[in-house]
Design an enzyme around this catalytic site. Sequence first.
Site, PDB file in Angstrom:
ATOM      1  N   CYS A 113       0.751  -1.039  -0.071  1.00  0.00           N
ATOM      2  CA  CYS A 113       0.073   0.094   0.147  1.00  0.00           C
ATOM      3  C   CYS A 113       1.078   1.076   0.132  1.00  0.00           C
ATOM      4  O   CYS A 113       2.022   1.143   0.082  1.00  0.00           O
ATOM      5  CB  CYS A 113      -0.982   0.056   1.199  1.00  0.00           C
ATOM      6  SG  CYS A 113       0.032  -0.026   2.762  1.00  0.00           S
ATOM      7  N   CYS A 116       3.170   1.770   2.975  1.00  0.00           N
ATOM      8  CA  CYS A 116       4.683   1.166   2.615  1.00  0.00           C
ATOM      9  C   CYS A 116       5.801   1.887   1.969  1.00  0.00           C
ATOM     10  O   CYS A 116       6.742   2.034   2.243  1.00  0.00           O
ATOM     11  CB  CYS A 116       4.474  -0.327   1.852  1.00  0.00           C
ATOM     12  SG  CYS A 116       3.455  -1.604   2.711  1.00  0.00           S
ATOM     13  N   ASP A 518       3.582  11.644 -33.763  1.00  0.00           N
ATOM     14  CA  ASP A 518       4.987  11.270 -34.431  1.00  0.00           C
ATOM     15  C   ASP A 518       4.561  11.272 -36.013  1.00  0.00           C
ATOM     16  O   ASP A 518       3.346  11.192 -36.372  1.00  0.00           O
ATOM     17  CB  ASP A 518       5.388   9.867 -33.785  1.00  0.00           C
ATOM     18  CG  ASP A 518       6.438   9.218 -34.370  1.00  0.00           C
ATOM     19  OD1 ASP A 518       7.502  10.029 -34.707  1.00  0.00           O
ATOM     20  OD2 ASP A 518       6.652   8.193 -34.742  1.00  0.00           O
TER      21      ASP A 518
END
Length: 817
Positions: A113, A116, A518
Amino acid sequence: MTVQRTQALAPCFHCGLPVPPGTDYTTIIDGEAKSMCCPGCQAVAQTIVDGGLDGFYRHRDTASTSGDTRLAAESHLADELALYDSASIQAEFVRHISPEQAEATLVIEGITCAACVWLLEHHLGQQPGVEQFSVNMSNHRARLVWDPSQTRLSTLFGEVLRIGYKAHPFHPNREEQLLEQENKRAIRRLGVAGVGMMQVMMMAIALYAGALQDMEARFVEFIRWSSLVLATPVVLYSARPFFLTALRDLRTRHLSMDVPVSIAIGGAYLASVWATVMNTGEVYFDSVTMFTFFLLIGRYIEMQARHRTGKAGNALMDLLPASATLLQDGLEKMVPASELKPGDLVLVRPGHTLPADGIIVEGSSAVDESALTGEYLPISKTTDDPVVGGTINVEHPLKVRITEVGANTRLSAIVGLLDRAHAEKPMTARVADRVARYFVLAVLITSATVATVWSFISPEDAFWITLSVLVVTCPCALGLATPTALTAATGTLRQQGLLITRGHVLEGLASATHVIFDKTGTLTEGNLSIQQMQPARELGSLNPYSIAAALEQASEHPIARAFQPFFKLPASSTRVQVNAGVEGEVEGIQYRIGKPAYAAELYQGSTPAQPDRQRQWLLLADHQGPLAWFALDDQTRKDAAFTLSALKRLGLEVGMLTGDDSSAAKRVADELGIDTIKQGVSPDQKLAYINQLQASGASVVMVGDGINDIPVLAGARTSIAMGSATDLAKTSADAVLISSELERLALALLVARKTRTVIRENLAWALMYNLVALPLAAMGFIAPYMAAVGMSASSLIVVGNAMRLSRLPRLRRKSSE
């Protein structure tokens, strides 16, 4: 039992070092006061306990609690971690920015989570010599920047281990194993919830119908017990992550949507169990299972997007070959590419991939750099030219002196750009977190207030009224308001050939101000083709297409593929001249095709001027002189002009970024009416340009197709890859244009804007429903079953409104288009 803190040589419970005499630093762990050697260990230990991560201590050194044994084990671990201080091992994942600064990419095991992530960043960021430590929650990778002269890498690995996690050098195989395990768990939970929801909903329909038709009590009781049996696995197994996260949130004092969700699911389930066992009151098993299933669906989609992000960088690193041909004392030796060192001399044969960055010391050839530049034409390389690892040697053998290996290669730099782009959290996500926190806090305060008030007014009704408030304010309609609209719109666009792979795409398209394309493979087809044949003299019965195609059969150059439809005649004595052309005999006559100067050497005359300089021209000649000119070019997509015109009518600014620095880029821009063009730009320059636009307030949609577009696809707020794009570009993009029809992009913008309107309507309805139903429930006018029905009805209205997105809007066309 209380741990004695007076022993001078007692080990610190956290780090294992001796506790100095006279100190009194303790932390309550598992109900016991544990001795710490210093305030730092005490603070880290308290943080671990507050974050619900104290399981680290329970599983650490369970074989023995002896101080000597623990110190011996830590000594052995230190020896293992010391291997990461080896220069040969660090070469694989450490990039030395300067003598005082190094950068490493790690994968952290054990993250569950955001708490952490906070703990890791907070703890490692305070270590000496650490300049930056950031953890990407989406793929669990960490970027470490530190001063090797102040702190050893093994010490930092040990600090990660001390707080309950494991750090490894980033390796694609290890990360993919962790992702696969997470995916399997999510599918199992989703499957249980889906099956349970379907069965319980069928029984709920019978129960509601029976309430209107006076069903016999024994049948009602049977349905209730059956619903209890089916709903229990959903709550105890499928909804388990919600409860665990809610407990962790409460411990860390960080509210999230999982707190009221858990209270609603748990409260409704327990109340339903009580009502079933006591045969009184109402049951809400249908609401419990339905809510759990829809929440799991949303989180599974989010997890899949995160996994695709992680695998993109892994596949990019797989471009490097596993082995290389090392030249030592004139002998060839096959060695693992990972063992190459700067200064080594390697042989790269035609068709082989360069194992690392280097400089050509012998030979000339064409090198296919499309993996990095996105341009289809190989680049001519000769002695002293630099070459990049991961590119392909096309024509002739090359001897290359290695200059960079491992984390210092150009390919690794692109991976770093990709990781940094993904690590940036969008502003919308941060705003959503704050809003959700306030909403959750308001729901909890309201429920607590209602429970307190009714405990004085009517204690026997307090629980049921509070439950009604929780159910009626359950964020089901709010939770469905956005996902249902996004799901409907995503399905509609999927049928039209646009595959959306991340949830923020429609929001990004709806608010877009710029669309950047691009060139090669995006606005153009990406393949060379013969645009025109212009005779240079009277041809008679000669067919210049057949003659040119016969010569080009001997070449592996992409130019040769343009002549493939005309391969009919054989050629003999062919010879390929690098960066010039092809010579050979066709039906006994010698010809040359290629650059004008090369072809003119055959008839030993002056070099003719090519018809124009807007396209690439090849000259076919024999001994008598020029025979014919061939114009080769990459043609624009048929729907490109209409798409760009439609985008402009929608009020968007259109631009082009390309690595092509030739005149073809300007010609394509002029043909399509593009005013803003940046050509000859590298991947990092593309990303810098997009970041500059977004910093100025622009909302950018990037459309690309090559590996060179990966960093900018990751960095743009919204990115779309063409269906013909490389797999790496597709996994890095937020959406994939499967049909490769640019017209679908303009259609997607209209659908996105309509989706934004529907989401606002859904949110307005959900808010109005809560504002009306909440006071009624708090005053006791809404029974729990009425709250459940109202919540379901509110959800159905939201879903029904979202279904309007299945009807496609129409693109306006000008009469000239």
